[in-house]
Motif scaffolding. Sequence first.
Motif: not given
Length: 122
Positions: A10-27, A55-66
């Motif tokens: 899945i592609n994500v906007i805020d990588l650190e926020k997503s990593i923290a969510f998946y750690k807290e919500a699903l371990g 689960l692969e989280l992809t963050w793209l530097r030039d992507w700015e919209r949801p």
Amino acid sequence: MKFAFNHNNINVIDLEKSIAFYKEALGLKEIRRKEAADGSFILVFLGDDSTSHALELTWLRDWERPYNLGDNEFHLAFETDDMEAAHEKHSQMGCICFENKTMGIYFISDPDGYWIEIIPTK
């Protein structure tokens, strides 16, 4: 010829926020990371310590919209051995977005709006 699941992306906007969510919500924990030499992308693979599936989280530097998630008809699914405790945790996090009490399942939503189904271990 045989095939086996390896990972979902899945592609994500805020990588650190997503990593923290998946750690807290699903371990889930980071198992590996790949960063482009030019800084244009970062791939972070998360694992559950139980299976080889990631689960692969992809963050793209030039992507700015949801990301356009369409009608959100695709989703990931995780099983848990304690639905009551999982439901309580996700309720406290405020991330439950849909419940089907008849089926005994519910869905949580991650920071980018992806739905994750929570099902009991059978």
